[in-house]
Design a protein around this motif. Structure first.
Motif, PDB file in Angstrom:
ATOM      1  N   ILE A  60      31.704  67.718  59.743  1.00  0.00           N
ATOM      2  CA  ILE A  60      31.836  67.212  61.035  1.00  0.00           C
ATOM      3  C   ILE A  60      33.601  67.997  61.300  1.00  0.00           C
ATOM      4  N   ASP A  61      33.711  69.190  62.416  1.00  0.00           N
ATOM      5  CA  ASP A  61      34.748  70.006  62.567  1.00  0.00           C
ATOM      6  C   ASP A  61      35.692  70.239  61.700  1.00  0.00           C
ATOM      7  N   GLY A  62      34.744  70.397  60.530  1.00  0.00           N
ATOM      8  CA  GLY A  62      34.845  71.427  59.300  1.00  0.00           C
ATOM      9  C   GLY A  62      35.478  69.727  57.838  1.00  0.00           C
ATOM     10  N   GLU A  63      35.554  68.892  58.265  1.00  0.00           N
ATOM     11  CA  GLU A  63      36.074  67.385  57.914  1.00  0.00           C
ATOM     12  C   GLU A  63      35.082  67.210  56.672  1.00  0.00           C
ATOM     13  N   HIS A  64      35.202  66.987  55.339  1.00  0.00           N
ATOM     14  CA  HIS A  64      33.855  67.409  54.583  1.00  0.00           C
ATOM     15  C   HIS A  64      33.424  65.078  54.090  1.00  0.00           C
ATOM     16  N   TYR A  65      32.310  64.736  54.687  1.00  0.00           N
ATOM     17  CA  TYR A  65      31.547  63.704  54.627  1.00  0.00           C
ATOM     18  C   TYR A  65      31.308  63.597  53.862  1.00  0.00           C
ATOM     19  N   ASN A  66      31.103  62.631  52.405  1.00  0.00           N
ATOM     20  CA  ASN A  66      30.597  62.111  51.775  1.00  0.00           C
ATOM     21  C   ASN A  66      30.524  60.466  51.574  1.00  0.00           C
ATOM     22  N   MET A  67      28.992  59.665  52.137  1.00  0.00           N
ATOM     23  CA  MET A  67      29.012  58.241  52.609  1.00  0.00           C
ATOM     24  C   MET A  67      27.937  57.721  51.686  1.00  0.00           C
ATOM     25  N   ALA A  69      25.135  54.183  52.855  1.00  0.00           N
ATOM     26  CA  ALA A  69      24.555  54.190  53.640  1.00  0.00           C
ATOM     27  C   ALA A  69      25.256  52.888  54.446  1.00  0.00           C
ATOM     28  N   ASP A  70      26.491  52.154  53.928  1.00  0.00           N
ATOM     29  CA  ASP A  70      27.355  51.161  54.389  1.00  0.00           C
ATOM     30  C   ASP A  70      28.481  51.618  55.087  1.00  0.00           C
ATOM     31  N   THR A  71      29.346  52.862  54.153  1.00  0.00           N
ATOM     32  CA  THR A  71      30.118  53.199  54.848  1.00  0.00           C
ATOM     33  C   THR A  71      29.821  54.097  56.178  1.00  0.00           C
ATOM     34  N   PHE A  72      28.558  54.580  56.141  1.00  0.00           N
ATOM     35  CA  PHE A  72      28.042  55.331  57.638  1.00  0.00           C
ATOM     36  C   PHE A  72      27.389  54.572  58.249  1.00  0.00           C
ATOM     37  N   ALA A  73      27.131  53.188  58.262  1.00  0.00           N
ATOM     38  CA  ALA A  73      27.032  52.182  59.147  1.00  0.00           C
ATOM     39  C   ALA A  73      28.325  52.080  59.906  1.00  0.00           C
ATOM     40  N   GLY A  74      29.254  52.237  59.150  1.00  0.00           N
ATOM     41  CA  GLY A  74      30.727  51.818  59.674  1.00  0.00           C
ATOM     42  C   GLY A  74      31.215  52.742  60.664  1.00  0.00           C
ATOM     43  N   ALA A  75      30.367  53.679  60.701  1.00  0.00           N
ATOM     44  CA  ALA A  75      30.862  55.436  61.397  1.00  0.00           C
ATOM     45  C   ALA A  75      30.382  55.233  62.645  1.00  0.00           C
ATOM     46  N   VAL A  76      29.200  55.168  62.716  1.00  0.00           N
ATOM     47  CA  VAL A  76      27.972  54.811  63.412  1.00  0.00           C
ATOM     48  C   VAL A  76      28.463  54.030  64.645  1.00  0.00           C
ATOM     49  N   SER A 129      16.321  57.948  51.841  1.00  0.00           N
ATOM     50  CA  SER A 129      16.671  57.771  50.384  1.00  0.00           C
ATOM     51  C   SER A 129      18.425  58.471  50.468  1.00  0.00           C
ATOM     52  N   GLY A 130      18.470  59.277  51.570  1.00  0.00           N
ATOM     53  CA  GLY A 130      20.000  60.146  50.987  1.00  0.00           C
ATOM     54  C   GLY A 130      19.585  61.127  52.267  1.00  0.00           C
ATOM     55  N   LYS A 131      20.488  61.376  53.340  1.00  0.00           N
ATOM     56  CA  LYS A 131      20.475  62.356  54.272  1.00  0.00           C
ATOM     57  C   LYS A 131      21.514  63.596  53.977  1.00  0.00           C
ATOM     58  N   VAL A 132      21.634  65.113  54.569  1.00  0.00           N
ATOM     59  CA  VAL A 132      22.154  65.879  54.287  1.00  0.00           C
ATOM     60  C   VAL A 132      22.190  66.092  56.136  1.00  0.00           C
ATOM     61  N   TYR A 133      23.757  66.539  56.501  1.00  0.00           N
ATOM     62  CA  TYR A 133      23.862  66.635  57.303  1.00  0.00           C
ATOM     63  C   TYR A 133      24.862  68.010  58.624  1.00  0.00           C
ATOM     64  N   ASP A 134      24.433  68.760  59.666  1.00  0.00           N
ATOM     65  CA  ASP A 134      25.501  69.530  59.780  1.00  0.00           C
ATOM     66  C   ASP A 134      25.754  69.688  61.328  1.00  0.00           C
ATOM     67  N   HIS A 136      27.575  70.896  63.403  1.00  0.00           N
ATOM     68  CA  HIS A 136      27.195  72.841  64.589  1.00  0.00           C
ATOM     69  C   HIS A 136      28.971  73.389  64.434  1.00  0.00           C
ATOM     70  N   SER A 137      29.959  72.954  63.693  1.00  0.00           N
ATOM     71  CA  SER A 137      30.712  72.453  64.456  1.00  0.00           C
ATOM     72  C   SER A 137      32.174  72.920  63.253  1.00  0.00           C
ATOM     73  N   LYS A 138      32.639  74.303  63.153  1.00  0.00           N
ATOM     74  CA  LYS A 138      33.448  74.749  62.314  1.00  0.00           C
ATOM     75  C   LYS A 138      32.897  74.343  60.889  1.00  0.00           C
ATOM     76  N   ASN A 139      32.171  74.435  60.302  1.00  0.00           N
ATOM     77  CA  ASN A 139      31.528  74.320  59.403  1.00  0.00           C
ATOM     78  C   ASN A 139      31.176  76.118  58.737  1.00  0.00           C
TER      79      ASN A 139
END
Length: 139
Positions: A60-67, A69-76, A129-134, A136-139
């Motif tokens: 997101i906005d050029g910052e890479h994330y590798n999380m 599922a628990d960390t992702f839940a916190g981000a949501v 089992s997994g998610k990869v996303y874009d 659409h901003s500064k990637n």
């Protein structure tokens, strides 16, 4: 001479078609908690859509994330509700207990996302089992 074995494999009967249709609907239902969590900002709800080992990768906005599922839940949860979010399930592809799906989101916060999901059917239930996303901003 036509290969009758291959011809037989390409013909779907009514039972196969109904089963296939049911699997697509089941995958849509499996994605629903994730999709609803975008609107509500409920990370715990998002977490229910994932297998225990699931990983989420993107930027997101050029910052890479590798999380996980628990960390992702916190981000949501941290991102809060996005009541104006809209989604479209662009496609679902199924092969036995394995599946993939592409979901497009607009107005999730200030972003547009393309999410690619890999799902697995275990004990009769589809989970991500997994998610990869874009984003659409500064990637």
């Amino acid at each position: 001479m036509a290969n009758t074995a291959n011809a037989a494999l390409s013909i779907e009967n009514t039972t196969d078609e109904a089963h296939s249709f049911d699997e697509y609907k089941a995958i849509e239902l499996a994605l629903k908690p994730y999709i609803e969590s975008a609107k509500s900002g409920d990370g715990a709800l998002a977490r229910t859509a994932f297998l225990d080992h699931a990983y989420i990768v993107g930027s997101i906005d050029g910052e890479h994330y590798n999380m996980d599922a628990d960390t992702f839940a916190g981000a949501v949860t941290g991102g809060g509700p996005a009541p104006d979010v809209q989604h479209h399930i662009a496609w679902i592809n199924v092969s036995g207990p394995a599946a993939a799906a592409r979901v497009e989101f607009i107005h999730w916060g200030e972003h547009r996302f393309t999410d690619f999901f890999v799902l697995y059917k275990q004990d009769g239930a589809w989970k991500i089992s997994g998610k990869v996303y874009d984003s659409h901003s500064k990637n």
